[in-house]
Design a protein around this motif. Structure first.
Motif, mmCIF file in Angstrom:
data_model
loop_
_atom_site.group_PDB
_atom_site.id
_atom_site.type_symbol
_atom_site.label_atom_id
_atom_site.label_comp_id
_atom_site.label_asym_id
_atom_site.label_seq_id
_atom_site.Cartn_x
_atom_site.Cartn_y
_atom_site.Cartn_z
ATOM 1 N N GLN A 384 56.459 121.609 93.927
ATOM 2 C CA GLN A 384 56.032 120.933 92.705
ATOM 3 C C GLN A 384 55.562 119.517 92.994
ATOM 4 N N THR A 385 56.228 118.842 93.921
ATOM 5 C CA THR A 385 55.821 117.477 94.281
ATOM 6 C C THR A 385 54.415 117.462 94.862
ATOM 7 N N VAL A 386 54.104 118.441 95.712
ATOM 8 C CA VAL A 386 52.764 118.517 96.297
ATOM 9 C C VAL A 386 51.726 118.796 95.216
ATOM 10 N N LEU A 387 52.019 119.747 94.334
ATOM 11 C CA LEU A 387 51.065 120.067 93.266
ATOM 12 C C LEU A 387 50.841 118.865 92.352
ATOM 13 N N THR A 388 51.905 118.137 92.044
ATOM 14 C CA THR A 388 51.774 116.944 91.200
ATOM 15 C C THR A 388 50.949 115.876 91.904
ATOM 16 N N ALA A 389 51.122 115.746 93.222
ATOM 17 C CA ALA A 389 50.327 114.775 93.983
ATOM 18 C C ALA A 389 48.850 115.146 93.941
ATOM 19 N N PHE A 390 48.530 116.451 94.104
ATOM 20 C CA PHE A 390 47.141 116.892 94.002
ATOM 21 C C PHE A 390 46.572 116.554 92.616
ATOM 22 N N GLN A 391 47.376 116.799 91.585
ATOM 23 C CA GLN A 391 46.919 116.504 90.227
ATOM 24 C C GLN A 391 46.687 115.008 90.052
ATOM 25 N N ASP A 392 47.580 114.200 90.583
ATOM 26 C CA ASP A 392 47.449 112.744 90.470
ATOM 27 C C ASP A 392 46.130 112.275 91.065
ATOM 28 N N VAL A 393 45.837 112.750 92.279
ATOM 29 C CA VAL A 393 44.579 112.346 92.927
ATOM 30 C C VAL A 393 43.380 112.857 92.139
ATOM 31 N N ALA A 394 43.449 114.097 91.670
ATOM 32 C CA ALA A 394 42.328 114.660 90.903
ATOM 33 C C ALA A 394 42.064 113.844 89.642
ATOM 34 N N ASP A 395 43.124 113.465 88.950
ATOM 35 C CA ASP A 395 42.961 112.671 87.726
ATOM 36 C C ASP A 395 42.349 111.313 88.030
ATOM 37 N N ARG A 396 42.795 110.695 89.122
ATOM 38 C CA ARG A 396 42.278 109.351 89.465
ATOM 39 C C ARG A 396 40.806 109.403 89.850
ATOM 40 N N LEU A 397 40.425 110.433 90.602
ATOM 41 C CA LEU A 397 39.020 110.566 90.980
ATOM 42 C C LEU A 397 38.134 110.777 89.753
ATOM 43 N N ALA A 398 38.580 111.654 88.852
ATOM 44 C CA ALA A 398 37.806 111.894 87.633
ATOM 45 C C ALA A 398 37.741 110.631 86.780
ATOM 46 N N ALA A 399 38.844 109.883 86.733
ATOM 47 C CA ALA A 399 38.863 108.661 85.917
ATOM 48 C C ALA A 399 37.856 107.646 86.432
ATOM 49 N N LEU A 400 37.779 107.479 87.755
ATOM 50 C CA LEU A 400 36.821 106.510 88.298
ATOM 51 C C LEU A 400 35.383 106.917 87.998
ATOM 52 N N ASP A 401 35.102 108.206 88.091
ATOM 53 C CA ASP A 401 33.750 108.675 87.788
ATOM 54 C C ASP A 401 33.416 108.421 86.322
ATOM 55 N N HIS A 402 34.350 108.739 85.438
ATOM 56 C CA HIS A 402 34.103 108.541 84.006
ATOM 57 C C HIS A 402 34.104 107.064 83.626
ATOM 58 N N ASP A 403 34.942 106.262 84.291
ATOM 59 C CA ASP A 403 34.945 104.816 84.028
ATOM 60 C C ASP A 403 33.583 104.207 84.334
ATOM 61 N N ALA A 404 33.006 104.646 85.470
ATOM 62 C CA ALA A 404 31.693 104.106 85.836
ATOM 63 C C ALA A 404 30.641 104.493 84.801
ATOM 64 N N GLN A 405 30.704 105.727 84.321
ATOM 65 C CA GLN A 405 29.745 106.149 83.306
ATOM 66 C C GLN A 405 29.918 105.360 82.008
ATOM 67 N N ALA A 406 31.170 105.169 81.599
ATOM 68 C CA ALA A 406 31.429 104.425 80.363
ATOM 69 C C ALA A 406 31.012 102.971 80.511
ATOM 70 N N LEU A 407 31.327 102.354 81.657
ATOM 71 C CA LEU A 407 30.950 100.956 81.858
ATOM 72 C C LEU A 407 29.439 100.802 81.915
ATOM 73 N N ASP A 408 28.772 101.772 82.542
ATOM 74 C CA ASP A 408 27.309 101.706 82.611
ATOM 75 C C ASP A 408 26.703 101.747 81.210
ATOM 76 N N ALA A 409 27.220 102.653 80.353
ATOM 77 C CA ALA A 409 26.712 102.733 78.985
ATOM 78 C C ALA A 409 27.051 101.464 78.207
ATOM 79 N N ALA A 410 28.268 100.948 78.390
ATOM 80 C CA ALA A 410 28.660 99.730 77.677
ATOM 81 C C ALA A 410 27.828 98.536 78.131
ATOM 82 N N SER A 411 27.541 98.461 79.435
ATOM 83 C CA SER A 411 26.722 97.355 79.936
ATOM 84 C C SER A 411 25.297 97.437 79.392
ATOM 85 N N THR A 412 24.782 98.665 79.321
ATOM 86 C CA THR A 412 23.444 98.844 78.750
ATOM 87 C C THR A 412 23.425 98.420 77.286
#
Length: 502
Positions: A384-412
């Motif tokens: 379970q610890t390994v699966l949770t770690a995989f989920q943690d990394v997956a969430d962080r990667l997706a968050a950075l991608d979406h953060d960049a998209q949101a910031l790009d739209a907000a900056s525009t």
């Protein structure tokens, strides 16, 4: 001793053909091609002038907060790592556990030597046939007692290995606490700076809204607008004012939390960072899933727990086999001091004992079954610890991608709104539009700017969270100063937990 040799040899040969417990090897885990439901892109969109690159296969960065290029932020992290009471308490607990391990290894693998001394006066019933109704006498004795129990079936070795692995668990937990503290300081400092910038922008919006409401009130007095327009302007100003105390409360709480993380009292909260002074790291490492098992301290702690549980199964099994203890004593004794200290008072004893458990009410079998269940639980916890770690990394990667998209739209949006505001100002100077039109365009610009500030802060904190999720660079546990059983393993091979589980 010669009579014991065949017995010891036979027991050792019988034990060599069987394992007392599980090996303690972690279960095989799936190795996904990528962490998330969708493969992460090679880089994010360019937002705020930075397109973050995901460097797949790179090692984690130990002091990743220095990549923000802020001396003030580095100073805060260093202060927290040096002064945090929680971290100090975890360190003291780890040092205490190491000393307990040293004590257990020393007392279990080496003979025990004790000095015994007695001096007493006794009265006992006499012998009627001899006409003596009572006996009174003194007894003096001094002995050196030596005992040693042979670890024939490995019970002592396995118990020591289990404790060594438990100490390793604390060491990895201490390592995780260090990393979590650094991440919390960084995210709290960025959060406070973001809220500060939001408060400044909100105060400017409130001032604009109040000025707009005052202007509408004056126009209403001249009959240029309706009462509904006045009420609408006042309601907009009040709605903005309502949002300000909530932001201020969040900012105050964040500053208080940051002060406590640094080991300070809340009234000594540090000044806010300048959000614009923080550099967003352009490259972030993405450890491959197989390497993540070796870089994250929470996974390492779960593996150490599994090794400890395996050793405890072996120790519980070994308790069901015979144990052999040798003892010897040498000293002086007598009914008075002259005899006790002379050659006539010499005392000595030597012996050996063999103990084979026969019936303990099912306790030994139940203890072994309980140890097996604990091992299975540790095995499941590791998975379970390994699966949770995989989920943690997956969430962080997706968050950075979406953060960049949101910031790009907000900056525009902010850039467009600022262009409208600049054009409206220019037209106002030419007398083409009234002042309230300038204020409206400025409100739109500052509202867009508020979103831009919020998304910039979120992108900075999510970047910190991803660095944290990657763990530490993989190292040899035997060379790490913070690993719990290092000192003990240097003293005796019995503390090497993986070998003890076999």
């Amino acid at each position: 001793m010669n009579t014991l040799k065949p017995i010891l040899t036979a027991m050792a040969l019988a034990l060599a053909g069987c394992a007392l417990g599980p090996t303690g090897e972690p279960p095989a885990m799936p190795q996904p091609d990528h962490y998330g439901a969708q493969p992460q892109p090679a880089q994010t969109v360019a937002a705020g002038g930075v397109a973050q690159q995901f460097v797949t296969g790179a090692h984690p960065v130990p002091q990743w907060w220095t990549l923000y290029r802020s001396d003030a932020l580095d100073a805060l992290v260093n202060e927290g790592l040096a002064n945090s009471p929680n971290l100090a308490a975890a360190d003291h607990g780890l040092q205490g556990a190491r000393e307990q391990l040293r004590g257990q290894i020393g007392s279990s693998l080496l003979p025990t030597v004790d000095a015994l001394g007695t001096a007493q006066r006794q009265r006992a019933p006499g012998v009627p046939q001899l006409g003596i109704d009572k006996l009174q006498y003194a007894l003096f004795a001094g002995l050196i007692d030596v005992r040693y129990t042979f670890d024939v079936f490995g019970a002592t070795r396995l118990n020591n290995a289990a404790l060594a692995s438990r100490v390793n668990v604390q060491a990895f937990q201490y390592e995780a606490a260090q990393r979590a503290l650094a991440a919390n300081i960084v995210t709290s400092a960025i959060g406070a700076a973001t809220l500060h910038a939001q408060i400044d922008t909100t105060e400017q919006l409130i001032a604009l809204a109040n000025a707009q409401a005052s202007d509408v009130q004056q126009r209403y007095a001249l009959g240029a607008v309706s009462r509904t327009d006045v009420l609408s302007a006042q309601q907009s100003a009040a709605a903005l004012s309502v949002s300000l105390p909530g932001l201020q409360q969040q900012w105050t709480a964040m500053r208080h939390a940051l002060a406590v993380l640094l080991g300070r009292t809340p009234d000594q909260a540090p000044p806010d960072l300048d959000l614009a002074s923080l550099t967003l790291p352009a490259q972030v490492p993405v450890v491959v899933p197989s390497d993540l098992l070796r870089t994250r301290p929470d996974i390492a702690a779960a593996e150490a727990t599994l090794v400890a549980a395996a050793a405890e199964v072996g120790a519980a099994t070994a308790q069901m086999y015979p144990s052999i203890t040798l003892s010897a004593a040498l000293g002086q004794g007598g009914f008075n001091w002259p005899i006790a200290t002379s050659g006539a008072g010499a005392l000595w004893a030597i012996g050996a004992s063999l103990t084979q458990p026969i019936f303990h009410g099912g306790a030994l079998v139940a203890q072994r079954r309980a140890a097996l269940q604990s091992y299975e639980a540790a095995n499941d916890t590791y998975r379970q610890t390994v699966l949770t770690a995989f989920q943690d990394v997956a969430d962080r990667l997706a968050a950075l991608d979406h953060d960049a998209q949101a910031l790009d739209a907000a900056s525009t949006s902010a850039g467009t709104a600022q262009g409208v505001y600049d054009d409206t100002q220019a037209r106002y100077r030419l007398g083409a539009v009234p002042l309230y039109a300038v204020r409206q365009s400025e409100q739109q610009w500052r509202n867009a700017r508020l979103d831009e500030v919020r998304y910039r802060g979120t992108r900075l904190t999510d970047t910190a969270a991803l660095f944290q999720a990657m763990g530490n660079p993989p190292v040899n546990p035997a060379t790490v100063g913070n690993r719990g059983a290092k000192a003990a393993s240097e003293e005796t091979p019995a503390a090497a937990a993986p070998a003890a589980a076999r």
